[in-house]
Design an enzyme around this catalytic site. Structure first.
Site, PDB file in Angstrom:
ATOM      1  N   VAL A  42       1.134   6.626  14.157  1.00 37.02           N
ATOM      2  CA  VAL A  42       0.206   5.906  13.243  1.00 37.02           C
ATOM      3  C   VAL A  42       0.757   4.200  13.720  1.00 37.02           C
ATOM      4  CG1 VAL A  42      -0.648   4.779  11.155  1.00 37.02           C
ATOM      5  CG2 VAL A  42      -0.605   7.377  11.369  1.00 37.02           C
ATOM      6  N   GLY A  43       2.076   4.346  13.647  1.00 40.41           N
ATOM      7  CA  GLY A  43       2.685   3.225  14.085  1.00 40.41           C
ATOM      8  C   GLY A  43       2.091   2.364  15.064  1.00 40.41           C
ATOM      9  N   GLU A  48      10.043  15.699  15.777  1.00 39.30           N
ATOM     10  CA  GLU A  48      10.537  15.463  14.466  1.00 39.30           C
ATOM     11  C   GLU A  48       9.777  16.521  13.460  1.00 39.30           C
ATOM     12  OE1 GLU A  48       9.336  11.845  12.285  1.00 39.30           O
ATOM     13  OE2 GLU A  48      11.361  11.576  11.698  1.00 39.30           O
ATOM     14  N   CYS A  96      13.672   9.908   7.889  1.00 37.35           N
ATOM     15  CA  CYS A  96      13.683   9.469   9.140  1.00 37.35           C
ATOM     16  C   CYS A  96      14.816   9.469   9.850  1.00 37.35           C
ATOM     17  CB  CYS A  96      12.971   8.076   9.497  1.00 37.35           C
ATOM     18  SG  CYS A  96      13.467   7.059   8.344  1.00 37.35           S
ATOM     19  N   GLY A 126       6.242   4.955   8.659  1.00 36.07           N
ATOM     20  CA  GLY A 126       5.673   6.282   8.822  1.00 36.07           C
ATOM     21  C   GLY A 126       5.798   6.806  10.287  1.00 36.07           C
ATOM     22  N   SER A 127       4.737   7.593  10.713  1.00 31.95           N
ATOM     23  CA  SER A 127       4.865   8.223  11.785  1.00 31.95           C
ATOM     24  C   SER A 127       4.490   7.373  12.980  1.00 31.95           C
ATOM     25  CB  SER A 127       3.607   9.388  11.829  1.00 31.95           C
ATOM     26  OG  SER A 127       2.461   8.565  11.903  1.00 31.95           O
ATOM     27  N   THR A 128       5.353   7.614  14.122  1.00 30.20           N
ATOM     28  CA  THR A 128       5.187   6.919  15.477  1.00 30.20           C
ATOM     29  C   THR A 128       3.816   7.164  15.985  1.00 30.20           C
ATOM     30  OG1 THR A 128       7.418   7.387  16.056  1.00 30.20           O
ATOM     31  CG2 THR A 128       5.959   6.908  17.773  1.00 30.20           C
ATOM     32  N   LYS A 181       0.727  -1.079  -0.101  1.00 32.57           N
ATOM     33  CA  LYS A 181       0.186   0.092   0.151  1.00 32.57           C
ATOM     34  C   LYS A 181       0.760   1.218  -0.014  1.00 32.57           C
ATOM     35  CE  LYS A 181      -1.633   3.101   2.219  1.00 32.57           C
ATOM     36  NZ  LYS A 181      -1.556   4.355   1.853  1.00 32.57           N
ATOM     37  N   GLU A 205       9.127   0.910  11.363  1.00 32.29           N
ATOM     38  CA  GLU A 205      10.230   1.803  11.160  1.00 32.29           C
ATOM     39  C   GLU A 205       9.463   3.259  11.016  1.00 32.29           C
ATOM     40  OE1 GLU A 205      13.183   1.096  10.932  1.00 32.29           O
ATOM     41  OE2 GLU A 205      13.221  -1.062   9.833  1.00 32.29           O
TER      42      GLU A 205
HETATM   43  P1  NAP Z   1       1.564   8.500   8.240  1.00 31.91           P
HETATM   44  O1  NAP Z   1       0.214   8.883   8.286  1.00 31.91           O
HETATM   45  O2  NAP Z   1       2.294   7.543   9.305  1.00 31.91           O
HETATM   46  O3  NAP Z   1       1.487   7.495   6.915  1.00 31.91           O
HETATM   47  C1  NAP Z   1       2.212   6.278   6.445  1.00 31.91           C
HETATM   48  C2  NAP Z   1       1.401   5.254   5.787  1.00 31.91           C
HETATM   49  O4  NAP Z   1       0.507   4.791   6.760  1.00 31.91           O
HETATM   50  C3  NAP Z   1       1.038   5.904   4.348  1.00 31.91           C
HETATM   51  O5  NAP Z   1       0.778   4.914   3.589  1.00 31.91           O
HETATM   52  C4  NAP Z   1      -0.504   5.916   5.145  1.00 31.91           C
HETATM   53  O6  NAP Z   1      -1.524   6.297   4.084  1.00 31.91           O
HETATM   54  C5  NAP Z   1      -0.678   4.858   6.006  1.00 31.91           C
HETATM   55  N1  NAP Z   1      -1.679   4.927   7.036  1.00 31.91           N
HETATM   56  C6  NAP Z   1      -2.042   6.141   7.721  1.00 31.91           C
HETATM   57  N2  NAP Z   1      -3.061   5.723   8.454  1.00 31.91           N
HETATM   58  C7  NAP Z   1      -3.446   4.406   8.498  1.00 31.91           C
HETATM   59  C8  NAP Z   1      -4.097   3.446   9.146  1.00 31.91           C
HETATM   60  N3  NAP Z   1      -4.818   4.042  10.081  1.00 31.91           N
HETATM   61  N4  NAP Z   1      -3.866   2.254   9.029  1.00 31.91           N
HETATM   62  C9  NAP Z   1      -2.995   1.888   8.128  1.00 31.91           C
HETATM   63  N5  NAP Z   1      -2.050   2.559   7.370  1.00 31.91           N
HETATM   64  C10 NAP Z   1      -2.196   3.986   7.477  1.00 31.91           C
HETATM   65  O7  NAP Z   1       2.591   9.365   7.974  1.00 31.91           O
HETATM   66  P2  NAP Z   1       2.227  10.927   7.194  1.00 31.91           P
HETATM   67  O8  NAP Z   1       0.962  11.285   7.343  1.00 31.91           O
HETATM   68  O9  NAP Z   1       2.562  10.825   5.767  1.00 31.91           O
HETATM   69  O10 NAP Z   1       3.499  11.877   7.672  1.00 31.91           O
HETATM   70  C11 NAP Z   1       3.210  12.343   9.057  1.00 31.91           C
HETATM   71  C12 NAP Z   1       4.645  12.395   9.508  1.00 31.91           C
HETATM   72  O11 NAP Z   1       5.058  11.130  10.035  1.00 31.91           O
HETATM   73  C13 NAP Z   1       5.610  13.172   8.995  1.00 31.91           C
HETATM   74  O12 NAP Z   1       5.688  14.359   9.082  1.00 31.91           O
HETATM   75  C14 NAP Z   1       6.854  12.480   9.756  1.00 31.91           C
HETATM   76  O13 NAP Z   1       7.175  13.019  11.028  1.00 31.91           O
HETATM   77  C15 NAP Z   1       6.443  10.910   9.759  1.00 31.91           C
HETATM   78  N6  NAP Z   1       6.976  10.145   8.780  1.00 31.91           N
HETATM   79  C16 NAP Z   1       8.051   9.458   9.212  1.00 31.91           C
HETATM   80  C17 NAP Z   1       8.668   8.549   7.989  1.00 31.91           C
HETATM   81  C18 NAP Z   1       9.785   7.733   8.335  1.00 31.91           C
HETATM   82  O14 NAP Z   1      10.333   7.165   7.517  1.00 31.91           O
HETATM   83  N7  NAP Z   1       9.988   7.305   9.687  1.00 31.91           N
HETATM   84  C19 NAP Z   1       7.832   8.549   6.767  1.00 31.91           C
HETATM   85  C20 NAP Z   1       6.904   9.320   6.437  1.00 31.91           C
HETATM   86  C21 NAP Z   1       6.273  10.003   7.669  1.00 31.91           C
HETATM   87  P3  NAP Z   1      -2.172   7.538   3.600  1.00 31.91           P
HETATM   88  O15 NAP Z   1      -1.357   7.507   2.155  1.00 31.91           O
HETATM   89  O16 NAP Z   1      -3.195   7.496   3.582  1.00 31.91           O
HETATM   90  O17 NAP Z   1      -1.490   8.656   4.268  1.00 31.91           O
HETATM   91 MG    MG Z   2      -0.885  10.525   8.035  1.00 30.71          MG
END
Ligand code: NAP
Ligand code: MG
Length: 454
Positions: A211-212, A356, A263, A207-209, A154, A229
């Site tokens: 959502v993780g 972050e 990250c 992704g984000s902590t 996804k 991660e």
């Molecule tokens: P995010 O919301 O954690 O999204 C990461 C992935 O998870 C995306 O594919 C997202 O889909 C999916 N997702 C979101 N909600 C979900 C749920 N309830 N169940 C399953 N999957 C879900 O990250 P973001 O909103 O893109 O970024 C927000 C912040 O996260 C950034 O500003 C940064 O601080 C951090 N981040 C960290 C990393 C890293 O490499 N560690 C990467 C990205 C972001 P969608 O496409 O619908 O959002």
């Molecule tokens: Mg998000």
């Protein structure tokens, strides 16, 4: 049909419209993946290896096309985007050696023969963020497939184009139908379904902590395997005895790579107080020299941020009156631009220092001695990466052992290598990806005892 519009973050022009996968379509894909897995795990190891090498070859033949998609759809500088596409090829090649080396153990026991097998988990759900759409896809996809799992990826809603193309290349290379599927769409729909569906045996999430944590809680309901991660707030520790010229010259790249949407960004520079002034003098021209502009130009080092909303979020960390020491440049006009920005001195409770930012904003904080440097570096819920600059070998080793983080570089800012393990301490994640042991995260150990006595 619901569609998502992919927008070029540098020009704000429309690149493509992509249909959002529904929950029902996700269920159907999971059913296909279950059926395909029974056949995929039965493919002879050498043949599975050959198919992964063919897949790597197909990616290699399309590096320019894939890089072009990431330039247009994610605003990555073209040189970086080529490296990212090359990483997909390299990760596939590295793990193509794994099927024929998935050895178990023979353990001495009384009365028979005891052996272990590394069995595939089944269907793996891979939830990928927008910051590095290609590399992060490959880190989960390649070892999971090598171990005999089928994979449903996804991609982030904003950056689906390269994953979709890589899914097509898999089929062209002969990877059987249903073994690797890409489902663009919303995390709250497709991602959530992968987490909830009983036939998905493992989730890999980057992704984000925030959502993780929810993903981990969702997986707990079914004791589903999970690798996470998550975020980081990594320290770049510069001691007085370091090669200050090199430390200062490389600090911008370590913080502003991918416009800071990384990250592993070394977003907190910690400098021994006795060389703070000298370091800042050296850092200023290096920050001002960062080439920010058109991602399609080979000379560009830093592109735009992914979206207007994200640019606004990054900007909120630098309000009026923020302690901006100096900053680089950014183009005017369309595009989600933000200039490389250095904050100093910062308060220890400033969100730019504690959270972050995920943008091109770095803080500089002085420290007195080695113990203080380690304490500052560890004073965060995160623990993903970091760098140590010193000419004292003993100190480099002491500090490397004391900093609570998964990936450190000494006198460098190495990026992720596919041949070495990658992952976080503390709230930066759970489990490890890449390196020689990556298949452990995609297999279950089965122990079999065969009696030899009648
Ligand atoms: P995010 O919301 O954690 O999204 C990461 C992935 O998870 C995306 O594919 C997202 O889909 C999916 N997702 C979101 N909600 C979900 C749920 N309830 N169940 C399953 N999957 C879900 O990250 P973001 O909103 O893109 O970024 C927000 C912040 O996260 C950034 O500003 C940064 O601080 C951090 N981040 C960290 C990393 C890293 O490499 N560690 C990467 C990205 C972001 P969608 O496409 O619908 O959002
Ligand atoms: Mg998000």
């Amino acid at each position: 049909m619901s569609e998502f519009t992919v927008v070029n973050p540098a020009s704000e022009e429309i690149v493509a419209a992509v249909a959002r996968t529904t929950a029902g379509e996700t269920d159907a894909a999971i059913e296909r993946a279950v059926i395909a897995q029974a056949a995929w795990r039965a493919v002879a190891p050498a043949d599975r290896a050959g198919l992964l090498r063919a897949f790597a070859g197909a990616v290699d033949a399309h590096i320019e096309e894939l890089a072009g998609l990431e330039v247009a759809g994610a605003g990555h500088p073209v040189g970086q985007a080529r490296w990212e596409a090359g990483q997909v090829r390299d990760v596939l090649t590295y793990y193509s050696a794994a099927p024929e080396r998935a050895c178990g153990r023979q353990i001495p026991v009384a009365g028979g023969l005891d052996v272990t097998f590394a069995e595939p988990i089944g269907v793996v759900g891979l939830i990928v963020p927008w910051n590095f759409p290609m590399p992060i896809l490959s880190w989960g996809m390649a070892p999971a497939l090598a171990a005999g799992n089928t994979v449903i990826a996804k991609p982030a809603e904003m950056t689906p184009l390269t994953a979709i193309r890589i899914g097509e290349l898999a089929l062209e290379a002969g990877i059987p139908d249903g073994v690797f599927q890409v489902l663009p769409g919303k995390g709250s729909v497709v991602g959530q379904r992968l987490v909830d569906h009983p036939a998905v045996g493992k989730i890999v999430f980057t992704g984000s902590t925030e959502v993780g944590r929810e993903i981990m809680a969702g997986c707990a309901r079914r004791v589903k395997r999970v690798t996470l991660e998550l975020g980081g707030k990594s320290a770049n520790i510069v001691f007085a005895d370091a090669d200050l010229e090199r430390a200062a010259a490389t600090a911008p790249q370590a913080a502003f790579d991918n416009a800071g949407q990384d990250c592993c960004s070394r977003s907190r520079i910690l400098v021994q107080r006795s060389v703070l002034e000298k370091f800042m003098e050296l850092l200023e021209p290096a920050v001002k020299a960062v080439t920010v502009g058109d991602p399609a130009s080979a000379a560009t080092q830093m592109g735009p941020l992914i979206s207007a909303a994200h640019r606004d979020r990054v900007a909120s960390y630098v309000p009026d009156g923020a302690p901006v020491a100096f900053r680089g440049t950014a183009p005017d006009g369309p595009g989600h631009w933000y200039p490389p920005t250095v904050l100093a001195p910062v308060r220890m409770d400033d969100p730019a220092y504690t959270e972050e930012v995920f943008g091109p904003v770095v803080t500089v904080t002085p420290f007195e001695d080695e113990a203080a440097a380690v304490a500052l570096a560890n004073d965060t819920p995160y623990g993903l990466s970091g760098s140590i600059w010193t000419r004292d070998v003993g100190r480099a080793i002491r500090v490397a052992r004391a900093v609570e983080t998964g990936n450190l570089s000494v006198n460098s800012h190495s990026s992720v290598r596919y041949s070495t393990p990658f992952g976080g301490f503390k709230q930066s994640g759970l489990g490890r990806e890449l390196g020689p042991d990556a298949l452990d995260a995609f297999t279950e150990v089965k122990n079999v005892f065969i009696a030899t006595e009648g």
